[in-house]
Design a protein around this motif. Structure first.
Motif, PDB file in Angstrom:
ATOM      1  N   UNK A 122      -4.770   7.160   3.167  1.00  0.00           N
ATOM      2  CA  UNK A 122      -4.054   8.413   3.393  1.00  0.00           C
ATOM      3  C   UNK A 122      -5.031   9.534   3.715  1.00  0.00           C
TER       4      UNK A 122
ATOM      5  N   UNK B 290       3.670   2.473   2.846  1.00  0.00           N
ATOM      6  CA  UNK B 290       5.099   2.541   2.559  1.00  0.00           C
ATOM      7  C   UNK B 290       5.634   3.961   2.691  1.00  0.00           C
ATOM      8  N   UNK B 291       4.825   4.906   2.270  1.00  0.00           N
ATOM      9  CA  UNK B 291       5.329   6.265   2.267  1.00  0.00           C
ATOM     10  C   UNK B 291       5.289   6.921   3.624  1.00  0.00           C
ATOM     11  N   UNK B 292       4.372   6.506   4.408  1.00  0.00           N
ATOM     12  CA  UNK B 292       4.220   7.202   5.678  1.00  0.00           C
ATOM     13  C   UNK B 292       4.585   6.369   6.906  1.00  0.00           C
TER      14      UNK B 292
ATOM     15  N   UNK C  26       4.737  17.299  -2.879  1.00  0.00           N
ATOM     16  CA  UNK C  26       4.986  16.370  -1.775  1.00  0.00           C
ATOM     17  C   UNK C  26       6.353  15.696  -1.955  1.00  0.00           C
TER      18      UNK C  26
ATOM     19  N   UNK D 214      -2.769   2.546  -6.485  1.00  0.00           N
ATOM     20  CA  UNK D 214      -3.122   2.098  -5.138  1.00  0.00           C
ATOM     21  C   UNK D 214      -4.284   2.900  -4.559  1.00  0.00           C
TER      22      UNK D 214
ATOM     23  N   UNK E 222      -4.638   2.666  -0.822  1.00  0.00           N
ATOM     24  CA  UNK E 222      -3.653   3.483  -0.115  1.00  0.00           C
ATOM     25  C   UNK E 222      -4.068   4.939  -0.092  1.00  0.00           C
TER      26      UNK E 222
ATOM     27  N   UNK F 277       7.301   6.878  -7.801  1.00  0.00           N
ATOM     28  CA  UNK F 277       6.445   7.436  -6.750  1.00  0.00           C
ATOM     29  C   UNK F 277       5.042   7.735  -7.308  1.00  0.00           C
TER      30      UNK F 277
ATOM     31  N   UNK G 127      -4.821  10.384  -6.127  1.00  0.00           N
ATOM     32  CA  UNK G 127      -5.057  10.797  -4.747  1.00  0.00           C
ATOM     33  C   UNK G 127      -6.541  11.110  -4.567  1.00  0.00           C
TER      34      UNK G 127
ATOM     35  N   UNK H  42       0.830  -1.199   0.000  1.00  0.00           N
ATOM     36  CA  UNK H  42       0.000   0.000   0.000  1.00  0.00           C
ATOM     37  C   UNK H  42       0.864   1.248   0.000  1.00  0.00           C
ATOM     38  N   UNK H  43       0.510   2.150  -0.851  1.00  0.00           N
ATOM     39  CA  UNK H  43       1.303   3.357  -1.022  1.00  0.00           C
ATOM     40  C   UNK H  43       1.415   4.148   0.280  1.00  0.00           C
ATOM     41  N   UNK H  44       0.292   4.371   0.953  1.00  0.00           N
ATOM     42  CA  UNK H  44       0.337   5.210   2.143  1.00  0.00           C
ATOM     43  C   UNK H  44       1.143   4.532   3.236  1.00  0.00           C
TER      44      UNK H  44
ATOM     45  N   UNK I 223       1.252  15.779  -5.675  1.00  0.00           N
ATOM     46  CA  UNK I 223       2.319  14.787  -5.486  1.00  0.00           C
ATOM     47  C   UNK I 223       3.699  15.330  -5.856  1.00  0.00           C
TER      48      UNK I 223
ATOM     49  N   UNK J 164       3.197   4.524  -8.216  1.00  0.00           N
ATOM     50  CA  UNK J 164       2.739   3.839  -6.996  1.00  0.00           C
ATOM     51  C   UNK J 164       1.379   4.347  -6.547  1.00  0.00           C
ATOM     52  N   UNK J 165       1.273   5.674  -6.520  1.00  0.00           N
ATOM     53  CA  UNK J 165       0.030   6.293  -6.033  1.00  0.00           C
ATOM     54  C   UNK J 165      -1.131   5.959  -6.963  1.00  0.00           C
TER      55      UNK J 165
END
Lengths: 181, 409
Positions: free
Chosen positions: B341, A90-92, B308, B334, B337, B327, B247, A86-88, B305, B330-331
């Motif tokens: 977030x 891994x990133x956070x 970020x 997902x 994810x 990067x 996002x 999961x992106x969040x 992004x 990935x977003x």
């Protein structure tokens, strides 16, 4: 028709009973396994819940080709992987440090100063793929064959992964100056 | 020391130390058993509805006109080129690889199958309009069904409800080249006052429509979408958006956001926009670690992004940092994810009440000099008494605080 309905009800009851015993017997194990992989209690609980709901949904397709434990572990490893991907996450949240302190008067005195604690912390700081293989083999005490079944790869690949994980640990030990702990 | 021996001792150490508070799982067991039973009922209801459509779609569609608009819903004067699909029905979840549900939401709560799409028959309790739960379930179904990049045919298959092609007169300027609107839980005969590309706050507030799904297409592929829906006693209007970069954003339109310590003051706003514009570290010079944390979270909330990513420190101890391309990719891939977030950011915004910063010498492998001048941990403190959450930053050679890759430790 009535008989068929009754048979269905009986079948459903059996399914409920099997599931309940699965939950009672494996939740603790799965929670621990998942926690060692994702290192977050709340997340581990959520994933554990997902694991069992998946198991419940697919209970009728469980064919006893593998043990119930292997089957549930397989689901757990796959669900944990989803979160690791999961992106969040891994990133956070990936750097989550695990609190590796011992509670208990007698043992803490001994163990807190013990190098085993530092070693455990090092294991928990390994990248997830390495940590997962170490946890399955040394914590869950699974055989190479069982791990191959759970991870859906060959026994040879398990050997390779274990070797790499050990190698990484050695490197970390040297880096931290803990090779003689 | 023998590594193998150490590894064999790991189990005991883990049980005594790492897993010491994991013995009591009774509550979790009950939760799982309860959820499993609830989930089964849900599945049965869904199946029941699908069967109903198969055997009597025409009858169902006729009956639905008592409360919900039929196939020709929407403005009385549909936009040119307007098109309506047939075959009303529920939203089909993604058949393969459905996203992981966010923490705590695991099985769909009972009754999603009962949430009517356009043309669905009104049940007794539907005469007073859909419940919040039904709307919420429909929102969840839509989120699970839609993905950036789906073709129009795939979307039609997954969301079996009539849609209107909307002409935005070039007003939206968001990169999409075609728009569809799909309304759910809409009263028969209701025609919104606003053009369809504007959020129908009046209709939602009055519950004349429960949910609008607005889809933006680019070259016939799903480019972005938003869901506007009503919830609660005050008929709050929720606006959920999936942006083209993957996002997501969420806000309540009729409510001013509560003040938060994460809000940017004027000087921080200036710094933020300066950095958005230039991506030059010099713009951030002199800002404190907690300021950079706020700016970083703001970029994340905005779904920006590129900004970020620009807040991350370069290389060095953060060698795990991926390329910008990886990067972004990935977003995009997902959605689960992105959803998590958004939820976590909303939680931080609502509950963080202060910061405590501790600076320290940068961590480095023994014998090596770190490329950073300093390291700081900003502890976010919470109003609900939970443990402070550490956020790591590093000071680069230019003396500017940057965000460490994977900063929450």
């Amino acid at each position: 028709m009535r008989k068929l309905e009754q048979a269905n009800i009986r079948l459903e009851k059996t399914k409920e009973a099997v599931f309940e015993s699965l939950v009672r017997g494996y939740v603790k194990k799965i929670l621990r396994l998942v926690y060692l992989i994702v290192k977050d209690r709340n997340l581990a609980e959520d994933i554990t819940q997902e694991v069992f709901l998946k198991a419940y949904k697919n209970l009728s397709s469980f064919r006893e080709e593998s043990s119930m434990q292997t089957w549930v572990y397989k689901i757990a490893v796959n669900e944990s992987k989803k979160y690791l991907r999961s992106w969040s996450f891994r990133h956070l949240f990936f750097r989550a440090e695990v609190d590796v302190e011992v509670v208990g008067d007698t043992e803490s005195a001994v163990l807190q100063s013990d190098s085993r604690i530092r070693f455990a912390r090092l294991v928990m700081s390994l990248p997830p793929t390495h940590r997962q293989i170490i946890v399955l083999h040394y914590y869950e005490e699974l055989s190479i064959e069982e791990m191959a079944d759970i991870l859906d790869i060959s026994a040879g690949a398990i050997h390779t992964r274990l070797h790499r994980a050990r190698q990484k640990l050695r490197e970390q030990l040297e880096k931290e100056g803990l090779e003689w702990i | 020391m023998d590594l193998e021996k150490r590894l064999r001792e790991f189990k005991q150490t883990a049980d005594q130390a790492i897993l010491r508070e994991m013995d009591d799982t009774a509550e979790l067991e009950e939760r799982i058993l309860g959820k499993a039973r609830g989930g089964q009922k849900t599945a049965e209801r869904k199946f029941g509805h699908r069967s109903l459509y198969k055997v009597g779609a025409a009858a169902v569609a006729a009956a639905s006109l008592l409360l919900f608009s039929g196939p020709l819903f929407g403005p009385s004067n549909p936009a040119p080129g307007g098109h309506v699909t047939t075959g009303p029905g529920p939203v089909d979840p993604v058949p393969a690889d459905p996203p992981s549900l966010p923490a705590g939401t695991a099985p769909t709560p009972p009754a999603p199958g009962t949430s009517p799409g356009i043309g669905q028959p009104p049940g007794t309790d539907q005469l007073s309009g859909p419940s919040d739960e039904e709307i919420q379930n429909k929102v969840q179904e839509i989120k699970e069904a839609l993905r950036i990049g789906l073709t129009q045919e795939e979307v039609k298959k997954r969301i079996q409800a009539p849609y209107n092609v909307v002409d935005d007169n070039g007003d939206l300027e968001n990169g999409a080249d075609e728009f569809w609107n799909i309304s759910f839980f809409k009263q028969e005969g209701y025609v919104p006052e606003e053009p369809e590309y504007v959020v129908d706050e009046t209709g939602l507030k009055a519950r004349k429509v429960g949910l609008n799904l607005f889809i933006g297409w680019k070259e016939k592929k799903l480019y972005m979408y938003s869901i506007q829906y009503v919830q609660g006693e005050k008929n709050d209007i929720y606006f959920y958006m999936m942006r083209p970069n993957g996002t997501v954003g969420m806000e309540i339109l009729n409510e001013r956001p509560s003040p938060s310590v994460l809000d940017l003051g004027d000087s921080l706003k200036n710094a933020y926009f300066g950095f958005v514009e230039t991506k030059k570290d010099g713009v951030l010079y002199g800002l404190k670690p907690a300021d950079i944390l706020k700016l970083y979270l703001h970029a994340e909330e905005e779904g920006d992004l590129l900004t970020q990513y620009a807040f991350y420190a370069d290389g060095g101890d953060d060698s795990a940092k991926p390329s910008l391309e990886a990067f972004l990719e990935d977003v995009k891939n997902d959605p689960a994810g992105a959803e998590n977030t958004q939820k976590r950011l909303a939680d931080l915004r609502a509950h963080v009440i202060g910061f405590e910063t501790k600076e320290q010498k940068p961590e480095s492998p023994s014998g090596q000099k770190s490329k950073y001048l300093a390291e700081a941990i900003v502890y976010m403190q919470f109003s609900d008494g939970r443990e402070a959450l550490p956020f790591r930053l590093v000071k680069n050679q230019e003396g500017v605080w940057k965000v460490s890759w994977m900063p929450i430790q």
